[in-house]
Design a protein around this motif. Structure first.
Motif, PDB file in Angstrom:
ATOM      1  N   ARG A  86       0.809  -1.221   0.000  1.00  0.00           N
ATOM      2  CA  ARG A  86       0.000   0.000   0.000  1.00  0.00           C
ATOM      3  C   ARG A  86       0.843   1.271   0.000  1.00  0.00           C
ATOM      4  N   TRP A  87       2.159   1.158   0.248  1.00  0.00           N
ATOM      5  CA  TRP A  87       3.064   2.309   0.242  1.00  0.00           C
ATOM      6  C   TRP A  87       3.875   2.418  -1.042  1.00  0.00           C
ATOM      7  N   LEU A  88       3.749   1.467  -1.953  1.00  0.00           N
ATOM      8  CA  LEU A  88       4.597   1.457  -3.131  1.00  0.00           C
ATOM      9  C   LEU A  88       4.376   2.679  -4.019  1.00  0.00           C
ATOM     10  N   ASP A  89       3.122   3.025  -4.307  1.00  0.00           N
ATOM     11  CA  ASP A  89       2.874   4.200  -5.146  1.00  0.00           C
ATOM     12  C   ASP A  89       3.417   5.473  -4.492  1.00  0.00           C
ATOM     13  N   ARG A  90       3.240   5.569  -3.197  1.00  0.00           N
ATOM     14  CA  ARG A  90       3.761   6.755  -2.485  1.00  0.00           C
ATOM     15  C   ARG A  90       5.287   6.797  -2.560  1.00  0.00           C
ATOM     16  N   LEU A  91       5.942   5.648  -2.465  1.00  0.00           N
ATOM     17  CA  LEU A  91       7.400   5.599  -2.595  1.00  0.00           C
ATOM     18  C   LEU A  91       7.832   6.046  -3.988  1.00  0.00           C
ATOM     19  N   ARG A  92       7.074   5.633  -4.991  1.00  0.00           N
ATOM     20  CA  ARG A  92       7.405   6.000  -6.374  1.00  0.00           C
ATOM     21  C   ARG A  92       7.230   7.488  -6.642  1.00  0.00           C
ATOM     22  N   THR A  93       6.276   8.123  -5.974  1.00  0.00           N
ATOM     23  CA  THR A  93       5.940   9.509  -6.300  1.00  0.00           C
ATOM     24  C   THR A  93       6.411  10.534  -5.271  1.00  0.00           C
ATOM     25  N   ALA A  94       6.957  10.091  -4.165  1.00  0.00           N
ATOM     26  CA  ALA A  94       7.376  11.028  -3.115  1.00  0.00           C
ATOM     27  C   ALA A  94       8.456  11.976  -3.632  1.00  0.00           C
ATOM     28  N   ARG A  95       8.357  13.218  -3.208  1.00  0.00           N
ATOM     29  CA  ARG A  95       9.404  14.208  -3.502  1.00  0.00           C
ATOM     30  C   ARG A  95      10.155  14.433  -2.196  1.00  0.00           C
ATOM     31  N   ARG A 147      12.059  -4.948  -0.668  1.00  0.00           N
ATOM     32  CA  ARG A 147      10.973  -5.929  -0.733  1.00  0.00           C
ATOM     33  C   ARG A 147       9.651  -5.239  -0.471  1.00  0.00           C
ATOM     34  N   VAL A 148       8.643  -5.684  -1.199  1.00  0.00           N
ATOM     35  CA  VAL A 148       7.298  -5.155  -1.034  1.00  0.00           C
ATOM     36  C   VAL A 148       6.431  -6.326  -0.583  1.00  0.00           C
ATOM     37  N   LEU A 149       5.866  -6.198   0.611  1.00  0.00           N
ATOM     38  CA  LEU A 149       5.130  -7.287   1.249  1.00  0.00           C
ATOM     39  C   LEU A 149       3.699  -6.851   1.553  1.00  0.00           C
ATOM     40  N   PRO A 150       2.772  -7.791   1.670  1.00  0.00           N
ATOM     41  CA  PRO A 150       1.416  -7.419   2.053  1.00  0.00           C
ATOM     42  C   PRO A 150       1.345  -6.922   3.497  1.00  0.00           C
ATOM     43  N   ASN A 151       2.241  -7.433   4.345  1.00  0.00           N
ATOM     44  CA  ASN A 151       2.229  -7.110   5.769  1.00  0.00           C
ATOM     45  C   ASN A 151       3.658  -7.272   6.276  1.00  0.00           C
ATOM     46  N   LEU A 152       4.114  -6.329   7.109  1.00  0.00           N
ATOM     47  CA  LEU A 152       5.511  -6.336   7.561  1.00  0.00           C
ATOM     48  C   LEU A 152       5.799  -7.257   8.741  1.00  0.00           C
ATOM     49  N   TRP A 153       4.784  -7.687   9.477  1.00  0.00           N
ATOM     50  CA  TRP A 153       5.033  -8.284  10.790  1.00  0.00           C
ATOM     51  C   TRP A 153       5.738  -9.627  10.758  1.00  0.00           C
ATOM     52  N   SER A 154       5.475 -10.492   9.814  1.00  0.00           N
ATOM     53  CA  SER A 154       6.195 -11.774   9.739  1.00  0.00           C
ATOM     54  C   SER A 154       7.673 -11.529   9.462  1.00  0.00           C
ATOM     55  N   PHE A 155       7.947 -10.600   8.564  1.00  0.00           N
ATOM     56  CA  PHE A 155       9.338 -10.267   8.260  1.00  0.00           C
ATOM     57  C   PHE A 155      10.006  -9.640   9.482  1.00  0.00           C
ATOM     58  N   TRP A 156       9.318  -8.736  10.144  1.00  0.00           N
ATOM     59  CA  TRP A 156       9.852  -8.112  11.367  1.00  0.00           C
ATOM     60  C   TRP A 156      10.198  -9.176  12.404  1.00  0.00           C
ATOM     61  N   GLY A 187      -1.977 -16.029  -0.911  1.00  0.00           N
ATOM     62  CA  GLY A 187      -0.989 -17.053  -1.249  1.00  0.00           C
ATOM     63  C   GLY A 187       0.222 -16.910  -0.340  1.00  0.00           C
ATOM     64  N   PRO A 188       1.245 -17.686  -0.598  1.00  0.00           N
ATOM     65  CA  PRO A 188       2.434 -17.606   0.261  1.00  0.00           C
ATOM     66  C   PRO A 188       3.135 -16.261   0.095  1.00  0.00           C
ATOM     67  N   ILE A 189       3.724 -15.775   1.181  1.00  0.00           N
ATOM     68  CA  ILE A 189       4.528 -14.550   1.129  1.00  0.00           C
ATOM     69  C   ILE A 189       5.903 -14.976   0.680  1.00  0.00           C
ATOM     70  N   GLY A 190       6.403 -14.337  -0.338  1.00  0.00           N
ATOM     71  CA  GLY A 190       7.697 -14.778  -0.802  1.00  0.00           C
ATOM     72  C   GLY A 190       8.403 -13.778  -1.553  1.00  0.00           C
TER      73      GLY A 190
END
Length: 190
Positions: A86-95, A147-156, A187-190
């Motif tokens: 959900r933050w990818l577009d904002r990352l792409r367009t942030a100034r 990495r772009v994930l659906p949710n950060l908590w498993s990775f954290w 599906g699986p996070i990968g």
């Protein structure tokens, strides 16, 4: 975007700052007023929109090879940053802008390893702010996995249980953990 010798950087989406005055942030864990900045090693942690939640992990001298393989993956370089879709577009367009500040009034902050530099007096930038440019390209040029994930908590959870160095920034803005009002991935996070 990294500081030159004798400099530290402050990143902001506001290109109109002419003087940094010590303040206590609303989310601060300390009561003292500071001007915050980062050195070259910590600069990539701020190549994001300010409010973007992110998990950062990097190799240290104490990192176990199995953690490197598990977290960074084969050929994974020495550092990985993760955000949510959900933050990818904002990352792409942030100034984003970098302010170069003189290093002299700053002291390292954090232990056992400093995570930032702070000044207790007002600081004037060395010049006008510089656009950081394409934040995805900044990661690529620095050989940092993004990495772009659906949710950060498993990775954290995996990162904090590892021997890698790590940081979590703006995690209060992350999606809730699965089971806390968030839907699990299809599906699986990968």
């Amino acid at each position: 975007m990294r500081p030159e010798p004798g400099e530290v950087l402050h990143f902001s989406e506001d290109p109109t700052i002419t003087r940094f005055v010590p303040h206590v942030a609303a989310t601060a864990r300390q009561r003292d007023a500071y001007v915050w900045a980062v050195d070259a090693a910590r600069a990539p942690a701020y190549w994001f929109p300010r409010q973007c939640p992110r998990v950062l992990a990097w190799l240290t001298l104490a990192s176990d090879p199995s953690d490197r393989e598990r977290i960074l993956g084969p050929g994974g370089g020495e550092r990985v940053h993760a955000i949510e879709y959900r933050w990818l577009d904002r990352l792409r367009t942030a100034r984003l802008f970098a302010y170069r500040l003189p290093a002299e009034p700053f002291t390292p902050f954090g232990s056992p390893e400093p995570s930032a530099h702070v000044a207790t007096e007002p600081v004037t930038p060395l010049g006008p702010p510089e656009p950081v440019g394409d934040l995805l390209r900044s990661h690529e040029e620095a050989d940092i996995q993004l990495r772009v994930l659906p949710n950060l908590w498993s990775f954290w959870d995996a990162v904090v249980a590892s021997t890698l160095g790590f940081s979590g920034i703006r995690l209060r803005n992350a999606q809730p953990r699965w089971g806390e009002g968030a839907s699990p991935p299809l599906g699986p996070i990968g």
